[in-house]
Design a protein around this motif. Sequence first.
Motif, mmCIF file in Angstrom:
data_model
loop_
_atom_site.group_PDB
_atom_site.id
_atom_site.type_symbol
_atom_site.label_atom_id
_atom_site.label_comp_id
_atom_site.label_asym_id
_atom_site.label_seq_id
_atom_site.Cartn_x
_atom_site.Cartn_y
_atom_site.Cartn_z
ATOM 1 N N THR A 220 0.828 -1.200 0.000
ATOM 2 C CA THR A 220 0.000 0.000 0.000
ATOM 3 C C THR A 220 0.863 1.251 0.000
ATOM 4 O O THR A 220 0.525 2.253 -0.647
ATOM 5 C CB THR A 220 -0.938 -0.016 1.212
ATOM 6 N N GLU A 240 -3.223 -3.028 -7.311
ATOM 7 C CA GLU A 240 -3.706 -3.949 -6.287
ATOM 8 C C GLU A 240 -2.680 -3.936 -5.175
ATOM 9 O O GLU A 240 -1.565 -4.449 -5.325
ATOM 10 C CB GLU A 240 -3.886 -5.372 -6.802
ATOM 11 N N GLY A 243 -3.941 -5.683 1.659
ATOM 12 C CA GLY A 243 -5.275 -6.011 2.139
ATOM 13 C C GLY A 243 -5.212 -6.421 3.598
ATOM 14 O O GLY A 243 -4.164 -6.833 4.104
ATOM 15 N N ASP A 245 -7.776 -8.596 4.973
ATOM 16 C CA ASP A 245 -9.039 -9.283 4.712
ATOM 17 C C ASP A 245 -9.605 -9.967 5.953
ATOM 18 O O ASP A 245 -8.943 -10.812 6.572
ATOM 19 C CB ASP A 245 -8.840 -10.316 3.613
ATOM 20 N N CYS A 274 -2.012 -11.992 -1.407
ATOM 21 C CA CYS A 274 -2.680 -10.694 -1.271
ATOM 22 C C CYS A 274 -4.015 -10.819 -0.550
ATOM 23 O O CYS A 274 -4.399 -9.946 0.222
ATOM 24 C CB CYS A 274 -2.881 -10.060 -2.649
ATOM 25 N N GLU A 363 -1.911 -5.102 7.483
ATOM 26 C CA GLU A 363 -1.647 -6.363 6.781
ATOM 27 C C GLU A 363 -0.412 -7.017 7.403
ATOM 28 O O GLU A 363 0.636 -6.381 7.541
ATOM 29 C CB GLU A 363 -1.406 -6.095 5.300
ATOM 30 N N TYR A 389 -8.549 -0.703 4.525
ATOM 31 C CA TYR A 389 -8.338 -1.477 3.309
ATOM 32 C C TYR A 389 -9.680 -1.883 2.696
ATOM 33 O O TYR A 389 -10.730 -1.715 3.313
ATOM 34 C CB TYR A 389 -7.509 -2.726 3.606
ATOM 35 N N LEU A 391 -9.836 -4.960 0.078
ATOM 36 C CA LEU A 391 -9.507 -5.943 -0.953
ATOM 37 C C LEU A 391 -10.544 -7.059 -1.001
ATOM 38 O O LEU A 391 -11.241 -7.238 -1.989
ATOM 39 C CB LEU A 391 -8.105 -6.504 -0.695
ATOM 40 N N PRO A 431 -10.361 -3.430 -6.232
ATOM 41 C CA PRO A 431 -10.004 -3.133 -4.840
ATOM 42 C C PRO A 431 -10.391 -1.707 -4.487
ATOM 43 O O PRO A 431 -10.457 -0.835 -5.360
ATOM 44 C CB PRO A 431 -8.487 -3.339 -4.809
ATOM 45 N N SER A 435 -6.505 -0.367 -0.648
ATOM 46 C CA SER A 435 -6.129 -1.591 -1.355
ATOM 47 C C SER A 435 -5.934 -1.392 -2.853
ATOM 48 O O SER A 435 -5.543 -2.336 -3.541
ATOM 49 C CB SER A 435 -7.177 -2.687 -1.111
#
Length: 465
Positions: A220, A240, A243, A245, A274, A363, A389, A391, A431, A435
């Motif tokens: 990022t 991209e 992330g 997530d 990712c 992340e 983020y 993603l 994204p 992200s």
Amino acid sequence: MTLTDPTHQEPTQAGDRTIHDPRTGEVVGRLTPATPEESAAAVDAARAAAPGWARTPAAERGTALHAAAAAVRAAADELADLTERETGKPFAEARGGVDAGIGTLVQYAELGPLHRGRTLHGGWEATDLMVSEPRGVVAVLTPWNDPVAVAAGLIGAALVAGNTVVHKPSERCPATGRRFAELVAEHLPPDVLCVVDGDGAVGAALSTSDVDVVAHVGSTAAGTEIRRACAVSGAHPVLENGGNDPLVVDAGVDPVWAAEQVALGAFANSGQICVSVERIYVHADVAEPFLDALTTQAHEWAERIGPMVDREQRADVHRQVTESVAAGARLRTGGELPDRPGAHYPPTVLDGCTADMALFAEETFGPVAPVRVVSDFDTALQEAADDRYGLGATVLTADMEHAQTAWRTLPVGTVKVNSVFGGAPGGAAQPRRASGQGFGYGPELLDEMTTVKVVHLEPAPAGRR
């Protein structure tokens, strides 16, 4: 530009980087970054080659990409071996990434000649068109965690759309990236695909150079700098980036199955994907059996995952783990640096995590599964959505109403329900927020690599031709 093997250069220049095998720590190569003059020369060469490549019929560009895919297929084991030696990714997984890259090259070889354009309904005497055209020169900056698959997508789409490319592979796997580029470039006119070696400084120089697109998969922080550079230059960014997530475990699901899904999402490729699972919210009703099963899964995964990419990345992950434990998280398993060569790190499970811990706020990019127990599904969704983020996210639930609410409300590019890595071919999510931006995959990536010109054709009045 001439393609040479950077591992054959002696490490005598400032900024040289030694590449270590993450499995053993032994030296497997060296990287000498391109000078500013070499980077500029690569961009100039790609710029000079752009008009001729843009005029090449789309079907011929597709044929060239088919030939490049065949060359990569013939060298698949070689590329997988290079990936394993430079990144530590187990050979079978590395070969899977190469195979995915081959399929992507074939996909764009087929899609490119069919890329959209349309006529408009104007006056009878005129013709109005919307014509897709290549943007020009594309700087492609690719990561180390799946080097062939990612490069194949961005480079393949850029080339078949009629652009020329300057590619900078990750400094952590320069031989893999360069060998892949060699195989593709053999089937293209000179300078349609140029390669420069280097680190973030070289990538930054490319993103501020005379290019028309900057396509980047990576951190990022780097993506933020690229956005700023493109805002000044007018280049089109396709990003991209990082992330964080989330994965939500709802009440009523099988806790053992949920633990298997989480372990796959958190530990595959040593957590260096990712869209790895980065933070887990589990309903209190299933928390204890889920945590027990996840701890068991971590012990099983310890026998089959490879190392992290290098000790620098491992140190960042270990710092986040130790800081979280110091702040009150409970270590269920893992979290210790092994006494062995290389950059290995054990699958790690923590519970009692809070939103302000780095493991939850940033992340991690390592084999870590941080868990937070919540009282209800709505709380889990609310906390999962509260993140900078955007993603991806996963929801494990047997409740269709919860599934529908989740995919409607989570502010991310991809939502997966009951399958942590599921998805049909051709998906091209965008994204969001930190992200990145733009379509990075699928047919829509061709839209990112092209621009549209509106054409109005009308005959001159009689007697004035």
